[in-house]
Motif scaffolding. Sequence first.
Motif, PDB file in Angstrom:
ATOM      1  N   ASP A  79     -17.587  83.589  46.167  1.00 39.45           N
ATOM      2  CA  ASP A  79     -17.719  83.260  44.748  1.00 39.45           C
ATOM      3  C   ASP A  79     -16.913  82.012  44.376  1.00 39.45           C
ATOM      4  O   ASP A  79     -16.267  81.960  43.331  1.00 39.45           O
ATOM      5  N   GLY A  80     -16.910  81.019  45.270  1.00 37.55           N
ATOM      6  CA  GLY A  80     -16.240  79.766  44.996  1.00 37.55           C
ATOM      7  C   GLY A  80     -14.734  79.764  45.211  1.00 37.55           C
ATOM      8  O   GLY A  80     -14.084  78.751  45.001  1.00 37.55           O
ATOM      9  N   LYS A  81     -14.174  80.884  45.632  1.00 34.85           N
ATOM     10  CA  LYS A  81     -12.726  80.974  45.847  1.00 34.85           C
ATOM     11  C   LYS A  81     -12.437  81.143  47.334  1.00 34.85           C
ATOM     12  O   LYS A  81     -13.049  81.972  48.008  1.00 34.85           O
ATOM     13  N   ILE A  82     -11.482  80.357  47.833  1.00 32.67           N
ATOM     14  CA  ILE A  82     -11.132  80.409  49.252  1.00 32.67           C
ATOM     15  C   ILE A  82     -10.616  81.800  49.597  1.00 32.67           C
ATOM     16  O   ILE A  82      -9.718  82.332  48.953  1.00 32.67           O
ATOM     17  N   LEU A  83     -11.197  82.365  50.639  1.00 33.49           N
ATOM     18  CA  LEU A  83     -10.810  83.694  51.100  1.00 33.49           C
ATOM     19  C   LEU A  83      -9.978  83.599  52.387  1.00 33.49           C
ATOM     20  O   LEU A  83      -8.957  84.258  52.520  1.00 33.49           O
ATOM     21  N   CYS A  84     -10.438  82.759  53.335  1.00 30.54           N
ATOM     22  CA  CYS A  84      -9.704  82.614  54.589  1.00 30.54           C
ATOM     23  C   CYS A  84      -9.901  81.209  55.135  1.00 30.54           C
ATOM     24  O   CYS A  84     -10.786  80.479  54.691  1.00 30.54           O
ATOM     25  N   PHE A  85      -9.049  80.829  56.087  1.00 28.75           N
ATOM     26  CA  PHE A  85      -9.063  79.462  56.596  1.00 28.75           C
ATOM     27  C   PHE A  85      -8.540  79.414  58.021  1.00 28.75           C
ATOM     28  O   PHE A  85      -7.849  80.326  58.482  1.00 28.75           O
ATOM     29  N   PHE A  86      -8.865  78.312  58.693  1.00 26.31           N
ATOM     30  CA  PHE A  86      -8.344  78.032  60.024  1.00 26.31           C
ATOM     31  C   PHE A  86      -7.547  76.744  59.948  1.00 26.31           C
ATOM     32  O   PHE A  86      -8.013  75.753  59.380  1.00 26.31           O
ATOM     33  N   GLN A  87      -6.362  76.756  60.503  1.00 27.40           N
ATOM     34  CA  GLN A  87      -5.531  75.551  60.569  1.00 27.40           C
ATOM     35  C   GLN A  87      -5.261  75.228  62.025  1.00 27.40           C
ATOM     36  O   GLN A  87      -4.691  76.045  62.752  1.00 27.40           O
ATOM     37  N   SER A  88      -5.701  74.059  62.464  1.00 23.53           N
ATOM     38  CA  SER A  88      -5.485  73.669  63.857  1.00 23.53           C
ATOM     39  C   SER A  88      -3.999  73.436  64.113  1.00 23.53           C
ATOM     40  O   SER A  88      -3.238  73.146  63.184  1.00 23.53           O
ATOM     41  N   ALA A  89      -3.606  73.567  65.348  1.00 20.75           N
ATOM     42  CA  ALA A  89      -2.210  73.306  65.711  1.00 20.75           C
ATOM     43  C   ALA A  89      -1.846  71.863  65.393  1.00 20.75           C
ATOM     44  O   ALA A  89      -0.739  71.566  64.947  1.00 20.75           O
ATOM     45  N   ALA A  90      -2.797  70.962  65.575  1.00 21.88           N
ATOM     46  CA  ALA A  90      -2.533  69.544  65.339  1.00 21.88           C
ATOM     47  C   ALA A  90      -2.365  69.210  63.860  1.00 21.88           C
ATOM     48  O   ALA A  90      -1.761  68.189  63.530  1.00 21.88           O
ATOM     49  N   LYS A  91      -2.869  70.053  62.974  1.00 24.09           N
ATOM     50  CA  LYS A  91      -2.838  69.744  61.538  1.00 24.09           C
ATOM     51  C   LYS A  91      -1.425  69.400  61.070  1.00 24.09           C
ATOM     52  O   LYS A  91      -1.224  68.453  60.341  1.00 24.09           O
ATOM     53  N   PHE A  92      -0.455  70.203  61.469  1.00 14.54           N
ATOM     54  CA  PHE A  92       0.934  69.949  61.084  1.00 14.54           C
ATOM     55  C   PHE A  92       1.834  69.869  62.308  1.00 14.54           C
ATOM     56  O   PHE A  92       3.006  70.211  62.247  1.00 14.54           O
ATOM     57  N   ASP A  93       1.244  69.446  63.438  1.00 14.36           N
ATOM     58  CA  ASP A  93       1.979  69.271  64.685  1.00 14.36           C
ATOM     59  C   ASP A  93       2.728  70.555  65.060  1.00 14.36           C
ATOM     60  O   ASP A  93       3.910  70.540  65.394  1.00 14.36           O
ATOM     61  N   SER A  94       1.996  71.665  65.011  1.00 15.98           N
ATOM     62  CA  SER A  94       2.551  72.985  65.308  1.00 15.98           C
ATOM     63  C   SER A  94       2.252  73.372  66.757  1.00 15.98           C
ATOM     64  O   SER A  94       1.376  72.796  67.386  1.00 15.98           O
TER      65      SER A  94
END
Length: 139
Positions: A79-94
């Motif tokens: 319904d237009g609201k973020i429910l879940c997400f994937f963040q790559s390791a490279a996104k924040f150098d994790s």
Amino acid sequence: MAQGEFTAEERAAMKDRAKEARAARGGKKGYDENDLLAKIAEMADEDREIAEAVHAAVKAGAPELTSTLWYGMPAYAKDGKILCFFQSAAKFDSRYATFGFSDEANIDQGPMWPTSWALTELTPAEEKKIVALVKKAVR
């Protein structure tokens, strides 16, 4: 870095989010599955393999979720609201990728529960866990 300053990665994520907001205001319906898949395709091999498996697990668990981007990350909305997400390791150098849920997700378990998980690889067992979590989250 001085206290209160943002890292280059954080500034890039904020720019991504601003671009997403402008697109939504500019009449574009928002980002879609093609945009999400293109973002995954840009990732380094390790992150891309995990992201592809996460995408398949999310779609298996809740095909009704809309694929989009959120802070430049693959995300899924209800319904237009973020429910879940994937963040790559490279996104924040994790050292690990992350699969997480927003406060819109129905994953509550008493007074305290996890909202994100570190991922270094995705085996069939973890994929099943993601499918189950996503199914629960959309209820």
